[in-house]
Write an enzyme that holds these catalytic residues in place. Structure first.
Site, PDB file in Angstrom:
ATOM      1  CB  SER A 234     -31.083 124.382  31.875  1.00 42.61           C
ATOM      2  OG  SER A 234     -31.756 123.185  32.185  1.00 42.61           O
TER       3      SER A 234
ATOM      4  CE1 TYR B 189     -28.741 121.693  27.501  1.00 43.54           C
ATOM      5  CE2 TYR B 189     -29.439 121.098  29.716  1.00 43.54           C
ATOM      6  CZ  TYR B 189     -29.632 121.830  28.562  1.00 43.54           C
ATOM      7  OH  TYR B 189     -30.697 122.703  28.475  1.00 43.54           O
TER       8      TYR B 189
HETATM    9  N1  LIG Z   1     -36.640 122.597  26.285  1.00 41.89           N
HETATM   10  C1  LIG Z   1     -36.228 122.414  27.535  1.00 41.89           C
HETATM   11  O1  LIG Z   1     -36.616 121.439  28.185  1.00 41.89           O
HETATM   12  C2  LIG Z   1     -35.311 123.400  28.176  1.00 41.89           C
HETATM   13  C3  LIG Z   1     -35.243 123.405  29.583  1.00 41.89           C
HETATM   14  C4  LIG Z   1     -34.368 124.310  30.195  1.00 41.89           C
HETATM   15  C5  LIG Z   1     -33.585 125.150  29.429  1.00 41.89           C
HETATM   16  N2  LIG Z   1     -33.672 125.109  28.061  1.00 41.89           N
HETATM   17  C6  LIG Z   1     -32.809 125.991  27.310  1.00 41.89           C
HETATM   18  O2  LIG Z   1     -33.603 126.928  26.624  1.00 41.89           O
HETATM   19  C7  LIG Z   1     -32.967 127.302  25.411  1.00 41.89           C
HETATM   20  C8  LIG Z   1     -33.931 127.117  24.245  1.00 41.89           C
HETATM   21  O3  LIG Z   1     -34.331 125.765  24.210  1.00 41.89           O
HETATM   22  P1  LIG Z   1     -35.507 125.228  23.283  1.00 41.89           P
HETATM   23  O4  LIG Z   1     -36.093 124.054  23.983  1.00 41.89           O
HETATM   24  O5  LIG Z   1     -36.370 126.339  22.884  1.00 41.89           O
HETATM   25  O6  LIG Z   1     -34.636 124.670  22.045  1.00 41.89           O
HETATM   26  P2  LIG Z   1     -35.077 124.441  20.522  1.00 41.89           P
HETATM   27  O7  LIG Z   1     -34.222 123.324  20.034  1.00 41.89           O
HETATM   28  O8  LIG Z   1     -36.557 124.308  20.421  1.00 41.89           O
HETATM   29  O9  LIG Z   1     -34.632 125.790  19.814  1.00 41.89           O
HETATM   30  C9  LIG Z   1     -33.299 126.173  19.777  1.00 41.89           C
HETATM   31  C10 LIG Z   1     -33.058 127.026  18.546  1.00 41.89           C
HETATM   32  O10 LIG Z   1     -31.671 127.388  18.534  1.00 41.89           O
HETATM   33  C11 LIG Z   1     -31.180 127.265  17.216  1.00 41.89           C
HETATM   34  N3  LIG Z   1     -29.735 127.032  17.247  1.00 41.89           N
HETATM   35  C12 LIG Z   1     -29.074 125.923  17.650  1.00 41.89           C
HETATM   36  N4  LIG Z   1     -27.748 126.076  17.487  1.00 41.89           N
HETATM   37  C13 LIG Z   1     -27.559 127.319  16.979  1.00 41.89           C
HETATM   38  C14 LIG Z   1     -26.414 128.055  16.599  1.00 41.89           C
HETATM   39  N5  LIG Z   1     -25.190 127.528  16.700  1.00 41.89           N
HETATM   40  N6  LIG Z   1     -26.581 129.310  16.121  1.00 41.89           N
HETATM   41  C15 LIG Z   1     -27.822 129.838  15.997  1.00 41.89           C
HETATM   42  N7  LIG Z   1     -28.937 129.187  16.339  1.00 41.89           N
HETATM   43  C16 LIG Z   1     -28.813 127.938  16.817  1.00 41.89           C
HETATM   44  C17 LIG Z   1     -31.935 126.076  16.631  1.00 41.89           C
HETATM   45  O11 LIG Z   1     -31.928 126.137  15.203  1.00 41.89           O
HETATM   46  C18 LIG Z   1     -33.323 126.277  17.224  1.00 41.89           C
HETATM   47  O12 LIG Z   1     -34.136 127.065  16.385  1.00 41.89           O
HETATM   48  C19 LIG Z   1     -31.703 126.426  25.316  1.00 41.89           C
HETATM   49  O13 LIG Z   1     -30.597 127.139  25.791  1.00 41.89           O
HETATM   50  C20 LIG Z   1     -32.014 125.279  26.245  1.00 41.89           C
HETATM   51  O14 LIG Z   1     -30.831 124.695  26.756  1.00 41.89           O
HETATM   52  C21 LIG Z   1     -34.537 124.271  27.441  1.00 41.89           C
END
Ligand SMILES: NC(=O)c1ccc[n+]([C@@H]2O[C@H](COP(=O)([O-])OP(=O)(O)OC[C@H]3O[C@@H](n4cnc5c(N)ncnc54)[C@H](O)[C@@H]3O)[C@@H](O)[C@H]2O)c1
Ligand SMILES: *[C@@H]1O[C@H](CO)[C@@H](O)[C@H](O)[C@H]1NC(C)=O
Length: 317
Positions: A192, A205
């Site tokens: 991230s 985080y």
């Molecule tokens: N959304 C943002 O602003 C953002 C920015 C930078 C990085 N990220 C990173 O991108 C990645 C995806 O983020 P997102 O926004 O799509 O999140 P999201 O919450 O939309 O989706 C995450 C998915 O992971 C699943 N999950 C959570 N814990 C789990 C586990 N223990 N085992 C299996 N599945 C599990 C959840 O059920 C969900 O479907 C993450 O690593 C997040 O840190 C997100």
């Protein structure tokens, strides 16, 4: 007396020789660095060659929602076999259905808590038997507790490390050997922008996202020094805030320039980085360069820029 002097001059001349050799080796490295610089500059102006991913078996963790789901759809559209893994069965089935509309027979869904090592090892055996050996691993799961440090519970801090960091070790333990057996593979980790700069309300985080960065840099070294140097690729991605709901209370000062990203755009950028064998990238790409340059300046200069950009997250409590 004379003998001792001879030994002494021998020692001195040996030291001089050693130093000369170090200097000449450094000179060779210096010239090589200059050549690599020219090479990189040259590459900037060439159109990038994107590798074909239609034959790959790609496992995506957290495919039930957000960026993971969009990745599943993108990879399916490119003709890869996609294995969707999520803890949330219902959402994962939804992703499966959407992807099957694009390509009927090349998408699979498995329910698994990737923070649980035993569950991941079992999953790997099952996937190998039912789908085949994985050639691309996308470590995408992540959770994001968002509040001041003192208000994080111990339980919450353990959980965020289990999911955002340790899960990477379990999936690597499960799938890296499969890549080595095939003599090729690609590991993609979603860190991230919080793995590039520290941010308020995100102390645990940020620590997890920096951990992923360190893990990938160290793993890159280990692979670079071993026999899989040219066969196993690593890409780490640092996306800016994305509109998936994960970021509950985003604070954005320049919505037109640095507003929330669309998960479809983010997925597209990730697939492109994968296909062009990029080592690391922020999304948008410019942020990594801005960060690297700022780190050369005295700390206070970077802080002035951070205050001006004034974007991040508010506490979710
Ligand atoms: N959304 C943002 O602003 C953002 C920015 C930078 C990085 N990220 C990173 O991108 C990645 C995806 O983020 P997102 O926004 O799509 O999140 P999201 O919450 O939309 O989706 C995450 C998915 O992971 C699943 N999950 C959570 N814990 C789990 C586990 N223990 N085992 C299996 N599945 C599990 C959840 O059920 C969900 O479907 C993450 O690593 C997040 O840190 C997100
Ligand atoms: C990353 O950098 C190395 C240099 O060690 C390069 O050989 C490799 O192909 C690059 N890309 C990926 C995706 O690993």
């Amino acid at each position: 007396m004379i003998e001792r002097e001879v030994i002494h001059t021998n020692k001195t001349s040996k030291r001089i020789m050693d130093i000369m050799q170090d200097i000449s080796e450094f000179f060779v490295v210096f010239v090589k660095i200059l050549l690599e610089l020219l090479h990189s500059l040259f590459e900037k102006f060439m159109t990038k060659k994107l590798k074909d991913i239609s034959g790959e078996i790609i496992l995506i963790t957290g495919a039930g929602h957000g960026i993971g789901r969009e990745l599943a759809l993108h990879y399916t559209a490119w003709g890869s076999v996609v294995v969707c893994v999520d803890i949330n069965e219902k959402n994962n089935e939804e992703t499966l259905k959407k992807a099957q509309r694009l390509m009927q027979n090349s998408v699979y869904a498995y329910t698994c808590d990737v923070a649980n090592r035993d569950a991941v090892l079992k999953l790997a055996a099952k996937v190998e038997a039912e789908v085949g050996r994985i050639s691309v691993l996308v470590n995408n799961v992540g959770i994001m507790p968002t509040h001041p440090l003192e208000q994080h519970t111990a339980e919450e801090i353990r959980r965020v490390f289990d999911i955002n960091v340790l899960s990477h070790f379990w999936t690597l333990e499960a799938f890296l050997p499969q890549m080595k057996q095939q003599g090729r593979g690609h590991i993609i980790c979603i860190s991230s922008i919080a793995g590039v700069v520290g941010l308020t309300n995100l102390v645990p985080y940020c620590a997890t996202k920096y951990a992923v960065r360190g893990m990938m840099e160290a793993l890159h070294e280990e692979i670079r020094e071993g026999p899989y140097k040219d066969f196993i690729k690593l890409t780490v991605v640092y996306p800016y805030m994305t509109n998936t709901g994960l970021c509950k209370r985003p604070k954005v000062k320049f919505p037109s320039m640095l507003g929330l990203l669309d998960p479809k755009e983010v997925a597209k950028h990730i697939v492109e980085a994968h296909r062009s064998n990029v080592n690391e990238t922020t999304i948008p790409g410019s942020l990594l360069h801005v960060n690297n340059w700022c780190r050369l300046l005295p700390l206070r200069c970077g802080l002035l820029l951070k205050d001006y950009i004034d974007s991040g997250v508010e506490s979710d409590l």
